[in-house]
Design a protein around this motif. Sequence first.
Motif, mmCIF file in Angstrom:
data_model
loop_
_atom_site.group_PDB
_atom_site.id
_atom_site.type_symbol
_atom_site.label_atom_id
_atom_site.label_comp_id
_atom_site.label_asym_id
_atom_site.label_seq_id
_atom_site.Cartn_x
_atom_site.Cartn_y
_atom_site.Cartn_z
ATOM 1 N N ALA A 34 0.849 -1.208 -0.073
ATOM 2 C CA ALA A 34 0.462 0.031 -0.185
ATOM 3 C C ALA A 34 0.666 1.360 0.130
ATOM 4 N N THR A 35 2.012 1.128 0.918
ATOM 5 C CA THR A 35 2.761 2.343 0.625
ATOM 6 C C THR A 35 3.391 2.785 -0.311
ATOM 7 N N LEU A 36 4.059 1.993 -1.189
ATOM 8 C CA LEU A 36 4.691 1.553 -2.405
ATOM 9 C C LEU A 36 3.893 2.053 -3.350
ATOM 10 N N ALA A 37 2.474 1.629 -3.242
ATOM 11 C CA ALA A 37 1.128 2.379 -3.840
ATOM 12 C C ALA A 37 1.103 4.348 -4.117
ATOM 13 N N SER A 38 1.114 4.585 -2.982
ATOM 14 C CA SER A 38 0.793 6.099 -2.169
ATOM 15 C C SER A 38 2.360 5.951 -3.080
ATOM 16 N N LEU A 39 3.732 6.356 -2.787
ATOM 17 C CA LEU A 39 4.878 6.090 -3.678
ATOM 18 C C LEU A 39 4.752 6.329 -5.074
ATOM 19 N N GLN A 40 4.202 5.779 -5.821
ATOM 20 C CA GLN A 40 3.851 5.733 -6.684
ATOM 21 C C GLN A 40 2.982 6.298 -7.164
ATOM 22 N N ASP A 49 8.680 16.606 -2.976
ATOM 23 C CA ASP A 49 9.648 15.814 -2.630
ATOM 24 C C ASP A 49 8.917 15.661 -1.013
ATOM 25 N N ARG A 50 7.874 16.223 -0.400
ATOM 26 C CA ARG A 50 7.333 15.940 1.055
ATOM 27 C C ARG A 50 6.493 14.968 0.953
ATOM 28 N N LEU A 51 6.117 14.170 0.087
ATOM 29 C CA LEU A 51 4.842 13.122 -0.137
ATOM 30 C C LEU A 51 6.340 12.344 -0.334
ATOM 31 N N ILE A 52 6.956 12.085 -1.428
ATOM 32 C CA ILE A 52 7.177 11.097 -1.938
ATOM 33 C C ILE A 52 9.025 10.582 -0.762
ATOM 34 N N GLU A 53 9.552 11.519 -0.074
ATOM 35 C CA GLU A 53 10.203 11.766 1.148
ATOM 36 C C GLU A 53 9.021 10.905 2.614
ATOM 37 N N GLU A 54 8.053 11.318 3.228
ATOM 38 C CA GLU A 54 7.132 10.691 3.748
ATOM 39 C C GLU A 54 7.023 9.092 3.270
ATOM 40 N N ALA A 55 7.006 8.970 1.961
ATOM 41 C CA ALA A 55 6.375 7.136 1.722
ATOM 42 C C ALA A 55 7.742 6.690 1.572
ATOM 43 N N ILE A 56 8.947 7.127 1.432
ATOM 44 C CA ILE A 56 10.148 6.494 2.179
ATOM 45 C C ILE A 56 10.419 6.563 3.162
ATOM 46 N N ASP A 57 9.849 7.236 4.242
ATOM 47 C CA ASP A 57 10.380 6.782 5.501
ATOM 48 C C ASP A 57 8.827 5.842 5.819
ATOM 49 N N ARG A 58 8.292 5.562 5.695
ATOM 50 C CA ARG A 58 7.119 5.033 5.795
ATOM 51 C C ARG A 58 7.772 3.552 5.609
ATOM 52 N N ILE A 59 8.920 3.160 4.095
ATOM 53 C CA ILE A 59 8.409 2.248 3.585
ATOM 54 C C ILE A 59 9.693 1.816 4.834
ATOM 55 N N GLU A 60 10.527 2.312 4.766
ATOM 56 C CA GLU A 60 12.031 2.148 5.787
ATOM 57 C C GLU A 60 11.169 1.566 7.190
ATOM 58 N N ALA A 61 10.221 2.434 7.601
ATOM 59 C CA ALA A 61 9.816 1.794 9.117
ATOM 60 C C ALA A 61 8.960 0.025 9.352
#
Length: 203
Positions: A34-40, A49-61
Amino acid sequence: MSCNCQRPVREHADIPVPVALHELRHRYANELAATLASLQIARARGDGDRLIEEAIDRIEAQAKLARFLIEPHGPRFQVVDGVLNIGALLIRSRHSGPAVHIRVKTAPVSLDTQETAEFLPVINELLVNALKHVREGIIHVAVKKRGNRLVLTVRNNDENATMPAEGEGQGVAILRRYLRHKRASLTIRAKDGEYSAIVAWPL
């Protein structure tokens, strides 16, 4: 990415312990998808950049949470460490908006390597459910020994804390069957703005 974690579970179906534990350990795959889909979607919209960085942070977590749930831990693992680590990673990976904090009241309770592997997914599922029922504020967690049982209580106050109209979700259904096989119990209450879940786990 696909995962069989959402296949229907019949009301009175029985799930072997290894299958239930596998399901609980790997439910993160759907969250990651789901997070990857949000990033895409964010990237396709050019939302910045803000939304992309937020998505990346969630994926890392989520990746850190997956490793924490699956990798072996030492022979005397403190339950409170599991609660705090899982809670912090879940909040980081799932929650946006007003702040949510986890407050733990605990007696020193430790588990061996096998017990830890079997119990960490239970902590994860209870905290996931608590986050579904709180918008902001504090999630209270209590850990204590009562006789030969470990009692884990997760609760929060929210004026909208109600049981879903469609009944318990897939994760709770799997968790109940898993706990039954482990001779453990689960009690869930949602009333008057309070959501709570209590697991009594044999030691």
